[in-house]
Motif scaffolding. Structure first.
Motif, PDB file in Angstrom:
ATOM      1  N   GLY A 322       0.817  -1.199   0.000  1.00 58.57           N
ATOM      2  CA  GLY A 322       0.000   0.000   0.000  1.00 58.57           C
ATOM      3  C   GLY A 322       0.854   1.254   0.000  1.00 58.57           C
ATOM      4  N   PRO A 323       0.226   2.405  -0.064  1.00 62.24           N
ATOM      5  CA  PRO A 323       0.967   3.677  -0.085  1.00 62.24           C
ATOM      6  C   PRO A 323       1.611   3.986   1.265  1.00 62.24           C
ATOM      7  CG  PRO A 323      -1.388   4.091   0.084  1.00 62.24           C
ATOM      8  CD  PRO A 323      -1.235   2.622  -0.132  1.00 62.24           C
ATOM      9  N   LEU A 324       2.611   4.855   1.233  1.00 69.56           N
ATOM     10  CA  LEU A 324       3.288   5.255   2.473  1.00 69.56           C
ATOM     11  C   LEU A 324       2.408   6.159   3.321  1.00 69.56           C
ATOM     12  CD1 LEU A 324       6.897   6.062   1.202  1.00 69.56           C
ATOM     13  CD2 LEU A 324       6.196   4.144   2.643  1.00 69.56           C
ATOM     14  N   LEU A 325       1.723   7.079   2.670  1.00 68.44           N
ATOM     15  CA  LEU A 325       0.970   8.110   3.381  1.00 68.44           C
ATOM     16  C   LEU A 325      -0.534   7.834   3.343  1.00 68.44           C
ATOM     17  CD1 LEU A 325       2.819  11.354   2.205  1.00 68.44           C
ATOM     18  CD2 LEU A 325       3.187  10.039   4.304  1.00 68.44           C
ATOM     19  N   PHE A 326      -1.183   8.271   4.397  1.00 69.42           N
ATOM     20  CA  PHE A 326      -2.635   8.191   4.506  1.00 69.42           C
ATOM     21  C   PHE A 326      -3.175   9.621   4.575  1.00 69.42           C
ATOM     22  CE2 PHE A 326      -6.258   8.192   7.578  1.00 69.42           C
ATOM     23  CZ  PHE A 326      -7.183   7.562   6.759  1.00 69.42           C
ATOM     24  N   ARG A 327      -4.112   9.938   3.708  1.00 70.65           N
ATOM     25  CA  ARG A 327      -4.707  11.276   3.667  1.00 70.65           C
ATOM     26  C   ARG A 327      -6.134  11.214   4.184  1.00 70.65           C
ATOM     27  NH1 ARG A 327      -1.173  11.106  -0.588  1.00 70.65           N
ATOM     28  NH2 ARG A 327       0.086  12.979  -0.952  1.00 70.65           N
ATOM     29  N   GLN A 328      -6.462  12.169   5.049  1.00 75.18           N
ATOM     30  CA  GLN A 328      -7.803  12.185   5.634  1.00 75.18           C
ATOM     31  C   GLN A 328      -8.316  13.614   5.700  1.00 75.18           C
ATOM     32  OE1 GLN A 328      -8.389  11.244   9.926  1.00 75.18           O
ATOM     33  NE2 GLN A 328      -9.763   9.630   9.187  1.00 75.18           N
ATOM     34  N   LYS A 329      -9.584  13.804   5.346  1.00 77.11           N
ATOM     35  CA  LYS A 329     -10.219  15.112   5.436  1.00 77.11           C
ATOM     36  C   LYS A 329     -10.488  15.443   6.901  1.00 77.11           C
ATOM     37  CE  LYS A 329     -10.796  16.057   1.001  1.00 77.11           C
ATOM     38  NZ  LYS A 329     -10.193  17.239   0.347  1.00 77.11           N
ATOM     39  N   ARG A 330      -9.988  16.604   7.326  1.00 72.90           N
ATOM     40  CA  ARG A 330     -10.225  17.039   8.702  1.00 72.90           C
ATOM     41  C   ARG A 330     -10.539  18.532   8.710  1.00 72.90           C
ATOM     42  NH1 ARG A 330      -6.286  13.847  12.978  1.00 72.90           N
ATOM     43  NH2 ARG A 330      -6.497  11.774  12.054  1.00 72.90           N
ATOM     44  N   PHE A 331     -11.125  18.975   9.832  1.00 70.11           N
ATOM     45  CA  PHE A 331     -11.455  20.386   9.958  1.00 70.11           C
ATOM     46  C   PHE A 331     -10.203  21.193  10.276  1.00 70.11           C
ATOM     47  CE2 PHE A 331     -15.685  18.595  11.160  1.00 70.11           C
ATOM     48  CZ  PHE A 331     -16.382  19.119  10.080  1.00 70.11           C
ATOM     49  N   GLY A 332     -10.015  22.295   9.528  1.00 69.29           N
ATOM     50  CA  GLY A 332      -8.882  23.163   9.748  1.00 69.29           C
ATOM     51  C   GLY A 332      -9.315  24.549  10.170  1.00 69.29           C
ATOM     52  N   PHE A 333      -8.474  25.524   9.864  1.00 68.85           N
ATOM     53  CA  PHE A 333      -8.736  26.916  10.234  1.00 68.85           C
ATOM     54  C   PHE A 333     -10.053  27.398   9.627  1.00 68.85           C
ATOM     55  CE2 PHE A 333      -7.973  31.513   9.203  1.00 68.85           C
ATOM     56  CZ  PHE A 333      -8.043  31.976  10.512  1.00 68.85           C
ATOM     57  N   ASN A 334     -10.843  28.117  10.427  1.00 64.98           N
ATOM     58  CA  ASN A 334     -12.144  28.642  10.003  1.00 64.98           C
ATOM     59  C   ASN A 334     -13.105  27.539   9.567  1.00 64.98           C
ATOM     60  OD1 ASN A 334     -11.956  31.318  10.598  1.00 64.98           O
ATOM     61  ND2 ASN A 334     -11.436  31.994   8.534  1.00 64.98           N
ATOM     62  N   ASN A 335     -12.907  26.328  10.101  1.00 64.16           N
ATOM     63  CA  ASN A 335     -13.789  25.196   9.850  1.00 64.16           C
ATOM     64  C   ASN A 335     -13.697  24.683   8.409  1.00 64.16           C
ATOM     65  OD1 ASN A 335     -15.444  23.616  11.569  1.00 64.16           O
ATOM     66  ND2 ASN A 335     -17.251  24.243  10.422  1.00 64.16           N
ATOM     67  N   LEU A 336     -12.637  25.065   7.683  1.00 64.78           N
ATOM     68  CA  LEU A 336     -12.436  24.587   6.318  1.00 64.78           C
ATOM     69  C   LEU A 336     -11.754  23.222   6.341  1.00 64.78           C
ATOM     70  CD1 LEU A 336     -11.147  27.909   4.700  1.00 64.78           C
ATOM     71  CD2 LEU A 336     -13.479  26.985   4.657  1.00 64.78           C
ATOM     72  N   GLU A 337     -12.070  22.393   5.354  1.00 65.33           N
ATOM     73  CA  GLU A 337     -11.492  21.062   5.289  1.00 65.33           C
ATOM     74  C   GLU A 337     -10.072  21.107   4.726  1.00 65.33           C
ATOM     75  OE1 GLU A 337     -13.944  18.351   3.190  1.00 65.33           O
ATOM     76  OE2 GLU A 337     -15.615  18.478   4.614  1.00 65.33           O
ATOM     77  N   ILE A 338      -9.192  20.309   5.300  1.00 67.76           N
ATOM     78  CA  ILE A 338      -7.825  20.169   4.807  1.00 67.76           C
ATOM     79  C   ILE A 338      -7.484  18.688   4.728  1.00 67.76           C
ATOM     80  CG2 ILE A 338      -7.038  22.370   5.747  1.00 67.76           C
ATOM     81  CD1 ILE A 338      -5.781  20.838   8.074  1.00 67.76           C
ATOM     82  N   ASP A 339      -6.516  18.348   3.881  1.00 68.73           N
ATOM     83  CA  ASP A 339      -6.027  16.967   3.780  1.00 68.73           C
ATOM     84  C   ASP A 339      -4.855  16.803   4.732  1.00 68.73           C
ATOM     85  OD1 ASP A 339      -7.752  15.906   1.784  1.00 68.73           O
ATOM     86  OD2 ASP A 339      -6.667  17.062   0.275  1.00 68.73           O
ATOM     87  N   VAL A 340      -5.078  16.099   5.828  1.00 72.17           N
ATOM     88  CA  VAL A 340      -4.046  15.872   6.836  1.00 72.17           C
ATOM     89  C   VAL A 340      -3.255  14.625   6.464  1.00 72.17           C
ATOM     90  CG1 VAL A 340      -3.605  15.329   9.259  1.00 72.17           C
ATOM     91  CG2 VAL A 340      -5.327  17.028   8.664  1.00 72.17           C
ATOM     92  N   LEU A 341      -1.940  14.734   6.469  1.00 77.08           N
ATOM     93  CA  LEU A 341      -1.051  13.641   6.089  1.00 77.08           C
ATOM     94  C   LEU A 341      -0.601  12.848   7.312  1.00 77.08           C
ATOM     95  CD1 LEU A 341       1.225  15.559   3.545  1.00 77.08           C
ATOM     96  CD2 LEU A 341      -0.812  14.202   3.048  1.00 77.08           C
ATOM     97  N   LYS A 342      -0.550  11.529   7.164  1.00 78.44           N
ATOM     98  CA  LYS A 342      -0.030  10.648   8.205  1.00 78.44           C
ATOM     99  C   LYS A 342       0.669   9.479   7.532  1.00 78.44           C
ATOM    100  CE  LYS A 342      -2.487   9.752  11.841  1.00 78.44           C
ATOM    101  NZ  LYS A 342      -3.551   9.274  12.767  1.00 78.44           N
ATOM    102  N   PHE A 343       1.626   8.876   8.225  1.00 78.96           N
ATOM    103  CA  PHE A 343       2.144   7.600   7.764  1.00 78.96           C
ATOM    104  C   PHE A 343       1.029   6.560   7.882  1.00 78.96           C
ATOM    105  CE2 PHE A 343       6.675   8.965   8.692  1.00 78.96           C
ATOM    106  CZ  PHE A 343       7.090   8.848   7.369  1.00 78.96           C
ATOM    107  N   ARG A 344       0.893   5.730   6.876  1.00 78.52           N
ATOM    108  CA  ARG A 344      -0.156   4.707   6.918  1.00 78.52           C
ATOM    109  C   ARG A 344       0.144   3.704   8.029  1.00 78.52           C
ATOM    110  NH1 ARG A 344      -0.530  -0.258   4.814  1.00 78.52           N
ATOM    111  NH2 ARG A 344       1.375   0.059   3.587  1.00 78.52           N
ATOM    112  N   SER A 345      -0.810   3.509   8.915  1.00 78.50           N
ATOM    113  CA  SER A 345      -0.624   2.585  10.046  1.00 78.50           C
ATOM    114  C   SER A 345      -1.631   1.446  10.035  1.00 78.50           C
ATOM    115  CB  SER A 345      -0.742   3.352  11.374  1.00 78.50           C
ATOM    116  OG  SER A 345      -2.009   3.971  11.488  1.00 78.50           O
ATOM    117  N   MET A 346      -2.521   1.415   9.028  1.00 78.00           N
ATOM    118  CA  MET A 346      -3.533   0.363   8.921  1.00 78.00           C
ATOM    119  C   MET A 346      -3.417  -0.359   7.581  1.00 78.00           C
ATOM    120  SD  MET A 346      -6.968   2.132  10.502  1.00 78.00           S
ATOM    121  CE  MET A 346      -7.012   2.735  12.193  1.00 78.00           C
ATOM    122  N   TYR A 347      -4.017  -1.525   7.520  1.00 78.23           N
ATOM    123  CA  TYR A 347      -4.101  -2.232   6.253  1.00 78.23           C
ATOM    124  C   TYR A 347      -4.989  -1.441   5.308  1.00 78.23           C
ATOM    125  CZ  TYR A 347      -2.127  -6.133   8.880  1.00 78.23           C
ATOM    126  OH  TYR A 347      -1.310  -6.917   9.658  1.00 78.23           O
TER     127      TYR A 347
END
Length: 484
Positions: A322-347
């Motif tokens: 699988g890919p190295l990074l996991f991208r997830q939509k999360r709430f950011g500044f002013n309640n706008l959505e951002i793609d938060v990067l993480k190392f993939r830790s799940m299957y």
């Protein structure tokens, strides 16, 4: 009717001028810091280098810097904010210190004394002063708290309220402020129809005006808070007129403090006083300083941690496809959505992009490498890229997934005041995480507590507050057991 324990004559051991006493204590503390710092700097310079030093010139420079610092602090009325909690080394003190150094350096240069001035000595003196100001504020805070709790300093306060609900609200507000010098001795009301005279939160019922005035005349009451949100003008004038007969401070709590929200700041539009219900945090220079600090720290961290990042990437590739990074939509500044990067830790086939499903201890979705990197928050390190992009901060409220739930409700619906945490950029770490709220949030109490810490951080931000949280995060990574 005054309670029996208040009927006994007592020596007036409290100081009525609480704020003045603490203000003077703060000024004296800083004076001693500069004096001691100069002495230490001179001793170290003589011991390590032993060069000739124009003492008169350097004493003059130190005095000029100290005067600049005090003039700036006093002009902003900064010492009046001291109430025993202290600001440690908040944004105001730090900026004032840097401005004082700049003005002093400019003065030395303009008078042509830069050649005779020892830069080494100046740097030692500045370093000692900075450390002394930081440490002494922490010690002063503890000293003030102890003196207040022991009764050597204090303000005896009574509440004159419309009913028990309003009185209880005032007590809640005072509790939020955590002011140790405030000693609430009771609450009062002069209405004849009052029948409930039981104590409220261990605060006794004192009686009416006569009882209050009697306490004031006997030197056992320092301040009275009038909390009547729906009082008529004529009644308010009558109350103030009667209470003015006592040698006490009388203040009126505005209805907005009682019925809207917990935190206000009194501000001025010209000379017109207004109550700021919400205020934009980290504005102007603070915002620039926060951005600069985030970008610099993120760049340094990426360079220093690059071996760990490379090793983690290799381990993830070896452990599962699988890919190295996991991208997830999360709430950011002013309640706008951002793609938060993480190392993939799940299957890959078990990942939850929405965030609706919480990660639990022993979660079968987590890979072997994933358990390790999640335990020590290594999976969060790619968010340094989010920081460089300007989407996140190093320190701030943690970004939540858009469909994150507490019980059966979405997080933003379940917790009152949740949206206030989005007034700043989300962070890789935050105050809530170093206060034991890292990992799974499975109860409403933990969810509310996390938001409370987030809002406290926003309203009390300073550069050194960030550094303190970063340091505590590093310590917590070793001992915390709530991440999995």
């Amino acid at each position: 009717m005054i309670p029996a324990d208040l009927n006994k004559p007592k020596r007036n051991k409290y100081v009525r001028f609480t704020s003045n006493v603490l203000r003077s204590g703060g000024i004296i503390n800083d004076v001693l810091c500069f004096l001691l710092s100069f002495g230490l700097a001179r001793l170290y310079y003589s011991w390590y280098w032993g060069y000739y030093l124009d003492v008169h010139l350097h004493v003059t420079a130190a005095i000029v810097m100290a005067i600049n610092f005090f003039l700036i602090r006093i002009s902003r009325d900064a010492y009046s904010a001291l109430r025993g909690e202290g600001d440690d080394m908040g944004r105001g003190t730090l900026v004032d210190f840097l401005v004082a150094i700049t003005l002093t350096a400019f003065t030395i240069t303009q008078f042509g004394m830069i050649r005779e001035f020892s830069i080494r000595f100046g740097l030692i003196f500045i370093g000692c002063s900075f450390i002394m100001l930081l440490l002494s504020r922490m010690m002063l805070r503890r000293l003030m708290w102890r003196m207040m709790r022991a009764g050597h300093i204090g303000q005896r306060v009574a509440i004159y309220g419309a009913d028990r609900e309003i009185t209880g609200r005032v007590l809640e507000l005072l509790e939020i402020e955590r002011l140790p010098h405030i000693n609430v001795i009771g609450f009062a009301d002069d209405r004849k129809s009052r029948v409930d005279t039981a104590a409220l939160d261990n605060v006794p019922y004192l009686g009416g005006f006569d009882s209050l005035l009697a306490l004031a005349r006997e030197g056992r009451l320092d301040q009275l808070i009038v909390a009547l949100p729906h009082v008529r003008d004529d009644r308010l004038k009558e109350i103030v007129a009667q209470l003015s007969a006592g040698a006490i401070d009388v203040c009126i709590m505005p209805r907005e403090f009682l019925i809207l929200r917990d935190r206000y700041r009194v501000n001025y539009i010209g000379s017109l006083p207004v109550l700021n219900v919400w205020q934009q945090p980290m504005r102007d220079f603070d915002g620039v300083l926060k951005e600069f600090q985030d970008r610099v720290l993120a760049l340094i961290a990426l360079i220093l941690l690059s071996p760990l990042l490379i090793a983690t990437a290799i381990a993830i590739k070896i452990d599962s496809p699988g890919p190295l990074l996991f991208r997830q939509k999360r709430f950011g500044f002013n309640n706008l959505e951002i793609d938060v990067l993480k190392f993939r830790s799940m299957y890959v086939n078990k990942q939850d992009v929405s965030g609706a499903q919480r990660t639990r201890k022993g979660d079968p979705r987590v890979t072997r490498v994933g358990r390790f990197i999640r335990r020590f928050s290594i999976d969060e390190l790619p968010q340094l890229i989010n920081v460089l992009r300007g989407e996140m901060s190093i320190v701030g409220p943690r970004p939540h997934a858009t469909e994150m739930r507490v019980g059966d409700s979405f997080y933003y619906d379940a917790v009152h005041g949740y949206a206030a945490r989005h007034r700043v950029k989300p962070g890789i770490t935050g105050l809530a995480q170093v206060r034991g709220l890292r990992g799974e949030i499975d109860t409403m109490d933990r969810a509310k507590k996390r938001v409370e810490y987030d809002i406290y951080y926003i309203e009390n931000w300073s550069p050194l507050f960030d550094m303190r949280i970063i340091l505590e995060t590093c310590i917590k990574l070793v001992w915390d057991r709530h991440a999995y």
